[in-house]
Design a protein around this motif. Structure first.
Motif, PDB file in Angstrom:
ATOM      1  N   PHE A 175     -62.797 -64.047   5.105  1.00 38.77           N
ATOM      2  CA  PHE A 175     -62.275 -65.579   4.454  1.00 38.77           C
ATOM      3  C   PHE A 175     -60.985 -65.829   5.073  1.00 38.77           C
ATOM      4  O   PHE A 175     -61.077 -67.307   5.291  1.00 38.77           O
ATOM      5  N   LEU A 200     -55.369 -65.881  -1.389  1.00 35.87           N
ATOM      6  CA  LEU A 200     -56.684 -65.622  -2.389  1.00 35.87           C
ATOM      7  C   LEU A 200     -56.354 -64.596  -3.759  1.00 35.87           C
ATOM      8  O   LEU A 200     -55.638 -63.371  -3.801  1.00 35.87           O
ATOM      9  N   PHE A 244     -54.495 -60.324  -0.786  1.00 36.04           N
ATOM     10  CA  PHE A 244     -55.027 -60.821  -1.852  1.00 36.04           C
ATOM     11  C   PHE A 244     -54.213 -60.368  -2.928  1.00 36.04           C
ATOM     12  O   PHE A 244     -53.559 -59.364  -3.119  1.00 36.04           O
ATOM     13  N   ILE A 280     -65.908 -68.364  -3.913  1.00 35.28           N
ATOM     14  CA  ILE A 280     -64.581 -68.451  -3.950  1.00 35.28           C
ATOM     15  C   ILE A 280     -64.167 -70.070  -4.142  1.00 35.28           C
ATOM     16  O   ILE A 280     -64.726 -70.952  -3.563  1.00 35.28           O
ATOM     17  N   GLU A 291     -51.585 -68.396  -5.926  1.00 36.10           N
ATOM     18  CA  GLU A 291     -52.525 -68.513  -5.002  1.00 36.10           C
ATOM     19  C   GLU A 291     -53.216 -69.760  -5.161  1.00 36.10           C
ATOM     20  O   GLU A 291     -53.548 -70.407  -5.918  1.00 36.10           O
ATOM     21  N   TRP A 341     -56.528 -70.227  -3.668  1.00 33.26           N
ATOM     22  CA  TRP A 341     -58.257 -69.947  -3.770  1.00 33.26           C
ATOM     23  C   TRP A 341     -58.162 -68.726  -4.721  1.00 33.26           C
ATOM     24  O   TRP A 341     -57.485 -67.840  -5.019  1.00 33.26           O
TER      25      TRP A 341
END
Length: 303
Positions: free
Chosen positions: A103, A2, A29, A164, A83, A85
């Motif tokens: 997520f 992410l 992330f 997202i 990434e 997303w």
């Protein structure tokens, strides 16, 4: 993985945003912060949080947000690397500690369903971080057009920070560059979802901050917002109307016409409005609406 993109400009609530990210229970992330040539230097906060989570920070030489918020979003998105997303988080909004964890807890199902847009439950907070709305939750699986119907029937709310997106699809479709980016985010939700299913995560909450510093509370920009709204509704009717039910199309017509009435002295509104209705053979509706306008003008002329 992410990517969390933060288009930075205002420092007032920025630490709350960074603190929320540092408190994530799952650190899988990466954050990309793009400073829009702000006069409010956040270097002390960048330094403070540099060991708390993985991020890149870039200062742009030119301020783009005052010209086009969408262009500022896009150049910040260009910072993202591998990434899959991507979300755009406001520099004053906050996420709960389980935001990232939730997520990943849902990701297998999201991938199986081939979902492109994920949405979180939300609440609106004030300048002191105090909640002043109920928590807005959503059906786990909801067609984007049904969400539109709920949104414009005042049954829910929406803001960019709660979504997202699958990065590949967002970069391909992009945000429409409406004035002040007003409705640009909502249109992206519809288009990136391909007017199909949105997946909702209700076990974690994104807090949208309503303050005197954000565009939504700035009444001075109402005319510009009106122009953006007109462009949004016009686009839906002119380009995407086949995705909506007859009832939903009536909602869009009503919204377009209300926007038109709020700014009927705008010349190009008349041209685009007339072209849309006549080329698509909405002739009866056009005549009735013109009658309504002339009736209002006649009434006001005798006041």
């Amino acid at each position: 993985m992410l990517a969390i993109v933060i288009p930075y400009f205002k420092i007032t609530f920025f630490e709350a945003t960074l603190s929320a990210l540092s408190n994530q229970t799952n650190k899988k992330f990466k954050v990309y912060i793009g400073n829009d040539a702000s006069l409010e230097n956040p270097n002390f906060l960048v330094e403070k949080y540099k060991e708390k989570f993985d991020f890149e920070y870039k200062v742009f030489d030119e301020n783009l947000g005052s010209v086009s918020l969408v262009q500022q979003w896009e150049r910040c998105m260009e910072m993202v690397q591998n990434e899959e997303w991507l979300m755009i988080l406001g520099d004053d909004d906050v996420v709960e500690p389980n935001f990232v964890a939730s997520f990943y807890a849902n990701l297998n199902e999201i991938e199986k369903l081939k979902i492109n847009v994920i949405r979180y439950a939300t609440v609106v907070i004030d300048e002191n971080g105090v909640e002043f709305t109920p928590i807005y939750k959503h059906p786990k699986l909801e067609k984007a057009t049904d969400f539109y119907q709920r949104k414009f029937s005042n049954l829910t709310r929406s803001s960019l920070s709660e979504y997202i997106f699958r990065k590949e699809d967002l970069l391909k479709i992009k945000f429409k560059d409406f004035p002040l980016a007003w409705y640009s985010d909502l249109l992206a939700v519809l288009e990136v979802a391909d007017f199909g299913i949105i997946f909702s995560i209700n076990e974690s909450i994104v807090a949208f901050r309503h303050s005197t510093l954000n565009i939504s509370s700035d009444s001075k920009s109402d005319k510009i917002k009106n122009e953006a709204a007109f462009e949004f509704y016009f686009y839906l009717l002119n380009e995407k109307s086949h995705n909506f039910s007859n009832f939903q199309k009536q909602l869009i017509f009503h919204s377009l016409e209300k926007t038109f009435l709020d700014n009927k002295k705008k010349g190009y509104f008349w041209k685009k409005f007339t072209t849309l209705y006549l080329t698509n053979f909405y002739i009866k509706r056009y005549i009735l609406f013109m009658y309504k306008i002339f009736k209002l003008v006649f009434k006001n002329s005798f006041k």
